[in-house]
Design a protein around this motif. Structure first.
Motif, PDB file in Angstrom:
ATOM      1  N   TYR A   1       0.856  -1.184   0.000  1.00 15.96           N
ATOM      2  CA  TYR A   1       0.000   0.000   0.000  1.00 15.96           C
ATOM      3  C   TYR A   1       0.890   1.231   0.000  1.00 15.96           C
ATOM      4  CZ  TYR A   1      -4.135  -2.755   0.844  1.00 15.96           C
ATOM      5  OH  TYR A   1      -5.165  -3.653   0.701  1.00 15.96           O
ATOM      6  N   GLU A   2       0.511   2.170  -0.838  1.00 16.47           N
ATOM      7  CA  GLU A   2       1.221   3.447  -0.879  1.00 16.47           C
ATOM      8  C   GLU A   2       0.626   4.343   0.196  1.00 16.47           C
ATOM      9  OE1 GLU A   2       2.427   6.997  -3.981  1.00 16.47           O
ATOM     10  OE2 GLU A   2       1.226   5.323  -4.687  1.00 16.47           O
ATOM     11  N   ILE A   3       1.485   4.880   1.045  1.00 19.99           N
ATOM     12  CA  ILE A   3       1.014   5.749   2.118  1.00 19.99           C
ATOM     13  C   ILE A   3       0.977   7.171   1.571  1.00 19.99           C
ATOM     14  CG2 ILE A   3       1.444   6.590   4.442  1.00 19.99           C
ATOM     15  CD1 ILE A   3       3.011   3.999   4.945  1.00 19.99           C
ATOM     16  N   ASN A   4      -0.226   7.710   1.416  1.00 21.46           N
ATOM     17  CA  ASN A   4      -0.363   9.062   0.874  1.00 21.46           C
ATOM     18  C   ASN A   4      -0.878  10.016   1.957  1.00 21.46           C
ATOM     19  OD1 ASN A   4      -3.043   8.437   1.140  1.00 21.46           O
ATOM     20  ND2 ASN A   4      -3.536   8.545  -1.028  1.00 21.46           N
ATOM     21  N   ASP A   5      -1.083  11.261   1.582  1.00 18.88           N
ATOM     22  CA  ASP A   5      -1.500  12.277   2.548  1.00 18.88           C
ATOM     23  C   ASP A   5      -2.850  11.972   3.183  1.00 18.88           C
ATOM     24  OD1 ASP A   5       0.816  13.686   2.198  1.00 18.88           O
ATOM     25  OD2 ASP A   5      -0.022  15.022   0.679  1.00 18.88           O
ATOM     26  N   SER A   6      -3.791  11.413   2.414  1.00 21.92           N
ATOM     27  CA  SER A   6      -5.105  11.129   2.998  1.00 21.92           C
ATOM     28  C   SER A   6      -4.995  10.052   4.078  1.00 21.92           C
ATOM     29  CB  SER A   6      -6.107  10.711   1.918  1.00 21.92           C
ATOM     30  OG  SER A   6      -5.664   9.562   1.239  1.00 21.92           O
ATOM     31  N   ILE A   7      -4.126   9.093   3.901  1.00 28.29           N
ATOM     32  CA  ILE A   7      -3.916   8.067   4.940  1.00 28.29           C
ATOM     33  C   ILE A   7      -3.255   8.704   6.160  1.00 28.29           C
ATOM     34  CG2 ILE A   7      -2.587   5.997   5.512  1.00 28.29           C
ATOM     35  CD1 ILE A   7      -3.082   5.021   2.661  1.00 28.29           C
ATOM     36  N   ARG A   8      -2.270   9.559   5.942  1.00 24.84           N
ATOM     37  CA  ARG A   8      -1.595  10.221   7.069  1.00 24.84           C
ATOM     38  C   ARG A   8      -2.573  11.103   7.854  1.00 24.84           C
ATOM     39  NH1 ARG A   8       2.353  10.235   3.143  1.00 24.84           N
ATOM     40  NH2 ARG A   8       4.224   9.132   3.737  1.00 24.84           N
ATOM     41  N   GLU A   9      -3.376  11.879   7.136  1.00 26.42           N
ATOM     42  CA  GLU A   9      -4.342  12.759   7.812  1.00 26.42           C
ATOM     43  C   GLU A   9      -5.352  11.958   8.620  1.00 26.42           C
ATOM     44  OE1 GLU A   9      -6.050  15.186   4.744  1.00 26.42           O
ATOM     45  OE2 GLU A   9      -4.129  16.127   4.287  1.00 26.42           O
ATOM     46  N   PHE A  10      -5.865  10.892   8.041  1.00 24.88           N
ATOM     47  CA  PHE A  10      -6.839  10.067   8.750  1.00 24.88           C
ATOM     48  C   PHE A  10      -6.200   9.418   9.975  1.00 24.88           C
ATOM     49  CE2 PHE A  10      -9.236   6.221   9.622  1.00 24.88           C
ATOM     50  CZ  PHE A  10     -10.527   6.715   9.675  1.00 24.88           C
ATOM     51  N   GLY A  11      -4.980   8.917   9.808  1.00 22.68           N
ATOM     52  CA  GLY A  11      -4.285   8.264  10.920  1.00 22.68           C
ATOM     53  C   GLY A  11      -3.985   9.215  12.058  1.00 22.68           C
ATOM     54  N   GLU A  12      -3.595  10.426  11.738  1.00 25.72           N
ATOM     55  CA  GLU A  12      -3.264  11.392  12.768  1.00 25.72           C
ATOM     56  C   GLU A  12      -4.500  11.929  13.479  1.00 25.72           C
ATOM     57  OE1 GLU A  12      -0.949  14.170  10.549  1.00 25.72           O
ATOM     58  OE2 GLU A  12       0.785  12.816  10.454  1.00 25.72           O
ATOM     59  N   SER A  13      -5.652  11.879  12.808  1.00 25.52           N
ATOM     60  CA  SER A  13      -6.874  12.403  13.418  1.00 25.52           C
ATOM     61  C   SER A  13      -7.673  11.323  14.147  1.00 25.52           C
ATOM     62  CB  SER A  13      -7.763  13.039  12.343  1.00 25.52           C
ATOM     63  OG  SER A  13      -8.233  12.034  11.469  1.00 25.52           O
ATOM     64  N   SER A  14      -7.125  10.124  14.230  1.00 30.31           N
ATOM     65  CA  SER A  14      -7.855   9.046  14.895  1.00 30.31           C
ATOM     66  C   SER A  14      -6.986   8.410  15.967  1.00 30.31           C
ATOM     67  CB  SER A  14      -8.254   7.982  13.865  1.00 30.31           C
ATOM     68  OG  SER A  14      -7.090   7.348  13.372  1.00 30.31           O
ATOM     69  N   ASP A  15      -7.579   7.500  16.697  1.00 28.74           N
ATOM     70  CA  ASP A  15      -6.830   6.767  17.717  1.00 28.74           C
ATOM     71  C   ASP A  15      -5.841   5.794  17.085  1.00 28.74           C
ATOM     72  OD1 ASP A  15      -8.239   8.069  19.659  1.00 28.74           O
ATOM     73  OD2 ASP A  15      -9.750   6.490  19.842  1.00 28.74           O
ATOM     74  N   PHE A  16      -5.963   5.607  15.803  1.00 29.81           N
ATOM     75  CA  PHE A  16      -5.115   4.666  15.089  1.00 29.81           C
ATOM     76  C   PHE A  16      -3.640   5.012  15.229  1.00 29.81           C
ATOM     77  CE2 PHE A  16      -3.062   3.267  11.132  1.00 29.81           C
ATOM     78  CZ  PHE A  16      -3.274   1.912  11.254  1.00 29.81           C
ATOM     79  N   ASP A  17      -3.325   6.292  15.287  1.00 31.55           N
ATOM     80  CA  ASP A  17      -1.949   6.762  15.367  1.00 31.55           C
ATOM     81  C   ASP A  17      -1.234   6.179  16.591  1.00 31.55           C
ATOM     82  OD1 ASP A  17       0.183   8.300  14.327  1.00 31.55           O
ATOM     83  OD2 ASP A  17      -0.189   9.826  15.853  1.00 31.55           O
ATOM     84  N   ALA A  18      -1.970   5.915  17.648  1.00 30.16           N
ATOM     85  CA  ALA A  18      -1.361   5.385  18.869  1.00 30.16           C
ATOM     86  C   ALA A  18      -0.812   3.974  18.684  1.00 30.16           C
ATOM     87  CB  ALA A  18      -2.383   5.397  19.996  1.00 30.16           C
ATOM     88  N   PHE A  19      -1.333   3.237  17.713  1.00 27.88           N
ATOM     89  CA  PHE A  19      -0.877   1.862  17.486  1.00 27.88           C
ATOM     90  C   PHE A  19       0.398   1.783  16.659  1.00 27.88           C
ATOM     91  CE2 PHE A  19      -5.424   1.273  18.215  1.00 27.88           C
ATOM     92  CZ  PHE A  19      -5.386   0.268  19.181  1.00 27.88           C
ATOM     93  N   LEU A  20       0.720   2.854  15.986  1.00 27.13           N
ATOM     94  CA  LEU A  20       1.816   2.814  15.025  1.00 27.13           C
ATOM     95  C   LEU A  20       3.084   3.437  15.577  1.00 27.13           C
ATOM     96  CD1 LEU A  20      -0.115   3.883  11.837  1.00 27.13           C
ATOM     97  CD2 LEU A  20       0.444   1.584  12.564  1.00 27.13           C
ATOM     98  N   GLU A  21       4.190   2.970  15.047  1.00 33.07           N
ATOM     99  CA  GLU A  21       5.477   3.592  15.347  1.00 33.07           C
ATOM    100  C   GLU A  21       5.581   4.888  14.547  1.00 33.07           C
ATOM    101  OE1 GLU A  21       7.697   2.323  17.541  1.00 33.07           O
ATOM    102  OE2 GLU A  21       6.268   0.725  17.957  1.00 33.07           O
ATOM    103  N   ASP A  22       6.528   5.729  14.901  1.00 36.20           N
ATOM    104  CA  ASP A  22       6.718   6.994  14.187  1.00 36.20           C
ATOM    105  C   ASP A  22       7.103   6.784  12.724  1.00 36.20           C
ATOM    106  OD1 ASP A  22       6.130   8.483  16.418  1.00 36.20           O
ATOM    107  OD2 ASP A  22       8.232   8.626  17.054  1.00 36.20           O
TER     108      ASP A  22
END
Length: 162
Positions: free
Chosen positions: A74-95
């Protein structure tokens, strides 16, 4: 009469010789054109997959035993980054996911230390910084499969030269 027959034979032999040389020359030209037109081009994510497979091979005791069963990308694009940062999902991921270009799931088999074959799936982030193996990429791939199917990049593993 013998001279005429000898001259005729020489002419026939020279004609045959020049025709054969011409045929070989045109055949080489055709092969060259064929190899130029059938050369495959690779996309950025396929090149990234090649690099990733090379890195996996470098970690194996028997690199020649590697069999790639499947690759998800999967290509990580800006829409994925924005969604991830605005949700609790970001807490599961490494930097590392925030600056990565692609996320991969590689299903592969290889010879283990006892000579048998083992099959595993590993998860990786790929960026200009390098390759990072990280289980949190599994979470990101699951998320992309449900919310961002348009970012899926199909990889034909038969094109990879591992």
């Amino acid at each position: 009469m013998k001279k005429l027959l000898a001259i005729f034979c020489v002419i026939v032999m020279l004609t045959a010789l020049f025709s054969a040389c011409s045929f070989v020359s045109s055949n080489e030209s055709t092969e060259s054109t064929y190899s130029q037109t059938t050369e495959e081009t690779f996309s950025d994510y396929e090149i990234a997959a090649e690099i990733l497979i090379g890195a996996i091979k470098d970690t194996l005791k028997n690199p020649n035993s590697l069999i790639v069963n499947d690759i998800l990308c999967y290509e990580i694009n800006d829409s994925i980054r924005e969604f991830g940062e605005s949700s609790d999902f970001d807490a599961f991921l490494e930097d590392s996911w925030s600056y990565s270009q692609y996320v991969f799931a590689v299903d592969f088999s290889a010879e283990n230390g006892f000579g048998g074959m083992a099959r595993e799936t590993h998860y990786y982030y790929y960026s200009s910084v390098g390759i990072q193996e990280d289980d949190s990429a599994n979470v990101l791939i699951g998320w992309c499969q449900t919310k961002f199917q348009d970012q899926f990049r199909s990889i034909d593993i038969s094109k990879l030269s591992y």
